[in-house]
Design a protein around this motif. Structure first.
Motif, mmCIF file in Angstrom:
data_model
loop_
_atom_site.group_PDB
_atom_site.id
_atom_site.type_symbol
_atom_site.label_atom_id
_atom_site.label_comp_id
_atom_site.label_asym_id
_atom_site.label_seq_id
_atom_site.Cartn_x
_atom_site.Cartn_y
_atom_site.Cartn_z
ATOM 1 N N THR A 156 -10.790 30.349 6.723
ATOM 2 C CA THR A 156 -9.832 29.544 7.487
ATOM 3 C C THR A 156 -8.402 29.989 7.253
ATOM 4 N N ASN A 161 -7.938 33.120 13.191
ATOM 5 C CA ASN A 161 -8.393 33.724 14.445
ATOM 6 C C ASN A 161 -7.380 34.726 14.994
ATOM 7 N N GLU A 162 -7.805 35.447 15.991
ATOM 8 C CA GLU A 162 -7.014 36.569 16.512
ATOM 9 C C GLU A 162 -5.652 36.132 17.032
ATOM 10 N N ASP A 194 -6.468 23.141 14.646
ATOM 11 C CA ASP A 194 -6.470 24.377 13.860
ATOM 12 C C ASP A 194 -5.748 24.132 12.534
#
Length: 346
Positions: A156, A161-162, A194
């Motif tokens: 995490t 993420n990208e 997120d």
């Protein structure tokens, strides 16, 4: 001389050599032999097969003696590691399981335990490398749960993420820029669930002095992932800068409940004490952090800072130079600004 000692019929009251019947028997021995026969018997060559047999026994004994100390050390390390883990002393746990793996490098249990200890001590690269060694191996169910928590936290916060990675890696002269703040705010607004996005936005807000907003985000991170103890240290830093020292210390204690040997917790506590002018206490705490992990740049920096406020200039500058040798530009710049007065840190 014959192979077998000859037995002869002699008078009961006459003692003679049982080999040659000489009356010149050496009286101090149980077997009646004359000196000449005894010398001949003692000089008989030992058969080769006996020599070979005892040679093998000696080799086995030597090998056993060589391996025995390392096996004992591994056993002692295991006992110490288990005890330290129960007491949540993860630096000791890490050190002991490293000793075990020196002897048993393929031990799945030791690798699993070591990976958790690495994570608890903030050694993320080492944790990932160790976890990769046990992928596909059978592991105890309770241990699997711990490993799952560790891998979730690592993936995490350290492998976002990208889209988030692209923002964090966007080229800019200074990392903590207005542009980065705008991009991260937009990202979090579009991805309200997120956790990593909130954490990195809070990090930038902290640098801009937006402590209330940063506090709100970090508390949300803690609610989502309560095992990620770095969030507690972050919240302690926010409270420290707001002058809420008791609240800050409370969150340091929460980290010590997770890892009683957390250098980060002691580093944070040292800075809190420096902020409220308890310089002697701060120095003692900073020394403890440094003793726990002498390779930690943050521990070196906090001790240098404590030396500064205790007027121990030589010791201060020795550690500052050590950070220069380690090419830690961030810590060097921070300390230099405090030492030359351009940063009124307190």
């Amino acid at each position: 001389m014959t192979e077998d000692i000859e037995t002869m019929d002699i008078a009961d009251d006459v003692i003679v050599c049982t080999n040659c019947n000489s009356s010149l028997v050496e009286p101090e021995y149980k077997v009646p032999l004359c000196k000449e026969c005894r010398d001949k018997l003692s000089n008989r060559p030992i058969p080769l097969w006996i020599k070979a047999f005892f040679g093998i026994i000696i080799i086995i004994l030597i090998l056993s003696l060589v391996k025995f100390p390392s096996s004992v050390k591994a056993g002692v390390a295991h006992e110490r590691g288990v005890r330290a883990e129960k007491e949540r002393r993860y630096i000791t746990t890490m050190n002991e399981y490293e000793k075990i793996l020196n002897k048993y490098p393929n031990s799945t249990l030791a690798l699993a335990k070591l990976s958790i200890a690495y994570y608890q001590n903030g050694k993320i690269d080492e944790a990932v490398e160790t976890i990769n060694k046990i992928v596909g191996q059978e592991v105890d169910e309770d241990l699997i749960k711990e490993l799952d928590t560790v891998t979730d936290n690592i993936s995490t916060f350290y492998y976002p993420n990208e889209d988030l990675t692209k923002i964090l890696n966007s080229p800019q002269e200074n990392y903590y820029s207005e542009e980065l703040l705008i991009q991260l705010e937009s990202y979090v607004n579009n991805h309200p669930n997120d956790t990593a996005g909130k954490y990195y936005l809070a990090d930038v807000l902290y640098e801009f002095g937006e402590y209330d907003y940063a506090e709100k985000l970090i508390k949300e991170v803690i609610n989502s992932m309560p095992e990620f103890h770095f969030s507690y240290l972050f919240l302690a830093s926010i409270y420290r800068e707001q002058g809420k020292y008791d609240e800050a210390l409370e969150y340091c204690e929460k980290v010590l409940d997770m890892n009683a040997e957390s250098p980060g917790a002691y580093i944070s506590m040292a800075k809190i004490e420096l902020k409220r002018n308890n310089d002697n206490d701060a120095l003692d705490i900073a020394k403890k952090a440094y003793e726990l992990d002498k390779n930690s740049n943050q521990a070196i920096s906090s001790l240098s800072l404590a030396y500064h406020y205790n007027d121990m200039i030589k010791e201060r500058d020795d550690l500052l130079n050590l950070l220069r040798e380690k090419n830690d530009e961030f810590e060097v710049e921070f300390l230099t600004s405090v030492f030359n007065g351009t940063n009124q840190w307190r």
